[in-house]
Design a protein around this motif. Sequence first.
Motif, PDB file in Angstrom:
ATOM      1  N   LYS A  50      11.748   4.058  -2.522  1.00 44.75           N
ATOM      2  CA  LYS A  50      10.422   4.121  -3.145  1.00 44.75           C
ATOM      3  C   LYS A  50       9.578   2.963  -2.611  1.00 44.75           C
ATOM      4  CE  LYS A  50      10.837   7.479  -6.203  1.00 44.75           C
ATOM      5  NZ  LYS A  50       9.977   8.660  -6.203  1.00 44.75           N
ATOM      6  N   ALA A  51       8.259   3.162  -2.559  1.00 44.22           N
ATOM      7  CA  ALA A  51       7.370   2.102  -2.070  1.00 44.22           C
ATOM      8  C   ALA A  51       7.393   0.886  -2.991  1.00 44.22           C
ATOM      9  CB  ALA A  51       5.949   2.636  -1.943  1.00 44.22           C
ATOM     10  N   ARG A  52       7.616   1.117  -4.273  1.00 43.36           N
ATOM     11  CA  ARG A  52       7.628  -0.013  -5.215  1.00 43.36           C
ATOM     12  C   ARG A  52       8.691  -1.038  -4.805  1.00 43.36           C
ATOM     13  NH1 ARG A  52       8.918   4.363  -9.766  1.00 43.36           N
ATOM     14  NH2 ARG A  52       7.635   5.465  -8.301  1.00 43.36           N
ATOM     15  N   CYS A  77      -1.187   1.772 -10.494  1.00 41.36           N
ATOM     16  CA  CYS A  77      -0.001   2.370 -11.109  1.00 41.36           C
ATOM     17  C   CYS A  77       0.923   1.240 -11.593  1.00 41.36           C
ATOM     18  CB  CYS A  77       0.705   3.231 -10.068  1.00 41.36           C
ATOM     19  SG  CYS A  77       2.252   3.917 -10.659  1.00 41.36           S
ATOM     20  N   VAL A  79       3.956   0.743 -11.526  1.00 43.52           N
ATOM     21  CA  VAL A  79       5.077   0.304 -10.687  1.00 43.52           C
ATOM     22  C   VAL A  79       4.677  -0.856  -9.758  1.00 43.52           C
ATOM     23  CG1 VAL A  79       6.170   2.578 -10.768  1.00 43.52           C
ATOM     24  CG2 VAL A  79       4.723   2.001  -8.814  1.00 43.52           C
ATOM     25  N   VAL A  80       3.373  -1.005  -9.513  1.00 43.98           N
ATOM     26  CA  VAL A  80       2.931  -2.061  -8.588  1.00 43.98           C
ATOM     27  C   VAL A  80       3.106  -3.450  -9.235  1.00 43.98           C
ATOM     28  CG1 VAL A  80       0.989  -2.948  -7.231  1.00 43.98           C
ATOM     29  CG2 VAL A  80       1.391  -0.471  -7.354  1.00 43.98           C
ATOM     30  N   GLN A 124      -5.399  -2.007  -2.097  1.00 43.25           N
ATOM     31  CA  GLN A 124      -4.794  -0.699  -2.391  1.00 43.25           C
ATOM     32  C   GLN A 124      -5.651   0.478  -1.904  1.00 43.25           C
ATOM     33  OE1 GLN A 124      -3.488  -0.099  -6.573  1.00 43.25           O
ATOM     34  NE2 GLN A 124      -5.109   1.392  -6.734  1.00 43.25           N
ATOM     35  N   ASP A 150      -1.336  -2.124   0.795  1.00 41.32           N
ATOM     36  CA  ASP A 150      -0.554  -1.046   0.185  1.00 41.32           C
ATOM     37  C   ASP A 150      -1.252   0.268   0.534  1.00 41.32           C
ATOM     38  OD1 ASP A 150       0.543   0.876  -1.436  1.00 41.32           O
ATOM     39  OD2 ASP A 150       0.164  -0.158  -3.330  1.00 41.32           O
ATOM     40  N   ALA A 152      -0.296   3.357   0.053  1.00 40.95           N
ATOM     41  CA  ALA A 152       0.181   4.553  -0.664  1.00 40.95           C
ATOM     42  C   ALA A 152      -0.919   5.616  -0.736  1.00 40.95           C
ATOM     43  CB  ALA A 152       0.637   4.177  -2.068  1.00 40.95           C
ATOM     44  N   HIS A 153      -2.185   5.174  -0.850  1.00 40.32           N
ATOM     45  CA  HIS A 153      -3.302   6.124  -0.929  1.00 40.32           C
ATOM     46  C   HIS A 153      -4.068   6.247   0.385  1.00 40.32           C
ATOM     47  CE1 HIS A 153      -4.017   5.606  -5.578  1.00 40.32           C
ATOM     48  NE2 HIS A 153      -2.736   5.598  -5.269  1.00 40.32           N
ATOM     49  N   SER A 175       4.061   4.701   1.209  1.00 33.90           N
ATOM     50  CA  SER A 175       4.822   5.499   0.245  1.00 33.90           C
ATOM     51  C   SER A 175       4.983   6.907   0.785  1.00 33.90           C
ATOM     52  CB  SER A 175       4.100   5.542  -1.101  1.00 33.90           C
ATOM     53  OG  SER A 175       4.750   6.465  -1.954  1.00 33.90           O
ATOM     54  N   SER A 177       6.299   9.135  -1.335  1.00 33.19           N
ATOM     55  CA  SER A 177       6.687   9.751  -2.607  1.00 33.19           C
ATOM     56  C   SER A 177       5.718  10.841  -3.038  1.00 33.19           C
ATOM     57  CB  SER A 177       6.804   8.670  -3.681  1.00 33.19           C
ATOM     58  OG  SER A 177       7.794   7.738  -3.295  1.00 33.19           O
ATOM     59  N   LYS A 180       1.599  11.709  -2.771  1.00 34.52           N
ATOM     60  CA  LYS A 180       0.901  10.800  -1.863  1.00 34.52           C
ATOM     61  C   LYS A 180       0.549  11.556  -0.581  1.00 34.52           C
ATOM     62  CE  LYS A 180       1.719   7.395  -4.711  1.00 34.52           C
ATOM     63  NZ  LYS A 180       3.100   7.325  -5.045  1.00 34.52           N
ATOM     64  N   TYR A 341      -6.673   7.003 -12.628  1.00 31.97           N
ATOM     65  CA  TYR A 341      -5.681   6.586 -13.610  1.00 31.97           C
ATOM     66  C   TYR A 341      -6.347   6.679 -14.974  1.00 31.97           C
ATOM     67  CZ  TYR A 341      -3.443   4.658  -9.440  1.00 31.97           C
ATOM     68  OH  TYR A 341      -2.877   4.498  -8.205  1.00 31.97           O
TER      69      TYR A 341
HETATM   70  C1  LIG Z   1      -1.281   2.337  -5.293  1.00 33.50           C
HETATM   71  C2  LIG Z   1       0.183   2.613  -5.371  1.00 33.50           C
HETATM   72  N1  LIG Z   1       1.028   1.826  -4.690  1.00 33.50           N
HETATM   73  C3  LIG Z   1       2.366   2.032  -4.728  1.00 33.50           C
HETATM   74  C4  LIG Z   1       2.905   3.043  -5.470  1.00 33.50           C
HETATM   75  C5  LIG Z   1       4.384   3.219  -5.497  1.00 33.50           C
HETATM   76  O1  LIG Z   1       4.834   4.312  -4.773  1.00 33.50           O
HETATM   77  P1  LIG Z   1       6.318   4.858  -4.960  1.00 33.50           P
HETATM   78  O2  LIG Z   1       6.238   5.960  -5.963  1.00 33.50           O
HETATM   79  O3  LIG Z   1       6.732   5.336  -3.618  1.00 33.50           O
HETATM   80  O4  LIG Z   1       7.145   3.730  -5.446  1.00 33.50           O
HETATM   81  C6  LIG Z   1       2.066   3.884  -6.203  1.00 33.50           C
HETATM   82  C7  LIG Z   1       2.673   4.949  -7.014  1.00 33.50           C
HETATM   83  O5  LIG Z   1       2.086   5.694  -7.718  1.00 33.50           O
HETATM   84  C8  LIG Z   1       0.662   3.679  -6.150  1.00 33.50           C
HETATM   85  O6  LIG Z   1      -0.197   4.472  -6.815  1.00 33.50           O
END
Ligand SMILES: Cc1ncc(COP(=O)(O)O)c(C=O)c1O
Length: 395
Positions: A50-52, A77, A79-80, A124, A150, A152-153, A175, A177, A180, A341
Amino acid sequence: MKTIFNSLGSNYSLKFAMQALFARNKKTSNDDLKAYLKKEFGGEVTLFYKARQAIEYAIDVCDFPKGSKVAVSGFTCAVVPKAIEHAGLSYIFIDVEPNDVNFQIASLGQMYTPDTKIRAVVVQNTFGFTQDIAPIEKFCKERGIVLIEDLAHSVGAVYPDGRKTGTVGDFVILSFSQDKLLDAVSGGALIVRNKHFSKIPEKKWSEISFVEQLRDRFYPSLTYKVRFMYAIGLGKIYHFILKKLHALSMPVYNLDKTDFKILPSWEAELALFRLKNLPEELVERRKKAEMYLENLILHPVVTKESISRASCLRIPVRIDDREDFIRFARKNSIHISDVWYDVPVSPKRYWNLFSKGFTLPEAINLSERIINFPTHLNMTKANIKKVIEVYKKWK
Ligand SMILES: Cc1ncc(COP(=O)(O)O)c(C=O)c1O
């Protein structure tokens, strides 16, 4: 009837669902993915489940003194910030600017004094609409602050100064996941671009359990079936049963610290497939974003110019009576209640863990009003037209 979803496996075609079921565990897939990323972003690549975990690892690599803080968007999110906490540091939320979905240098500068101990900043580029990176980069360089992109987006997006995302920071996070841009069900990558940080610490790694892997493998085909069942009126019950059986992988299931997990090689293969298709996909996403823009009043961050550079993961709209619109849309087979969100640090069930000690008036305002319109591969032109029509009818 056409059913439209924001998420629920919407990035998958039937072909991709089959690909996920039958992807082989080839020994070379992780190395192939790493080589591709190294070429693309220039740096040492480590893969994660996972990216987290990639974010947590990046902070670990920095080896900051105790008490250091990491600045992150106040519209993100859960998890960040949790990843930062798992790395033993604390986070500082930076509020988004008015009429933006990101923070910019102004708000970052306001939160910074030498006493705040901010040692790293995470940008982000929410929904793929990029931040003005040049002044943030300058700010970080002048103060010896580490810059983490980051993506992810926002993989494949371009900053206002013309540089591609992932070509500026000391670290880059990707990410793979669910929902995404590079959706391979699960996965993440850390690219260490700054050679100063190339010493990778020894950590405990473990493998993803057989059951979790099975869940990931079946997620694309099961969600494909859920979406089909919605179209024939049985989706809600089928979805409910699958959730009760814990048959679907969840994007944010819990926030506990775990060992670092190895990315299964079949998921690495899917991630590489996604990466190779990304340029073509971005062209399509931008076209879809333009269709929304030509017909509706969107969030001010969405302009013709910003779309031309953005990765357009989702298209934000700000409305006052969100719940009413979500209900109206649902009656018209548009399921967009999965709002990114709906609280400043999402999902709602965890917001109380983060809300204390921060004032985020703009992020609160935004999270109370925002709706996201989809641009994923299942959004045909006809589907976009339908969203536009339903939204206009509701207004
Ligand atoms: C901006 C952002 N960074 C990182 C992540 C983490 O991604 P992952 O689900 O792969 O851990 C998310 C997850 O929703 C996110 O929205």
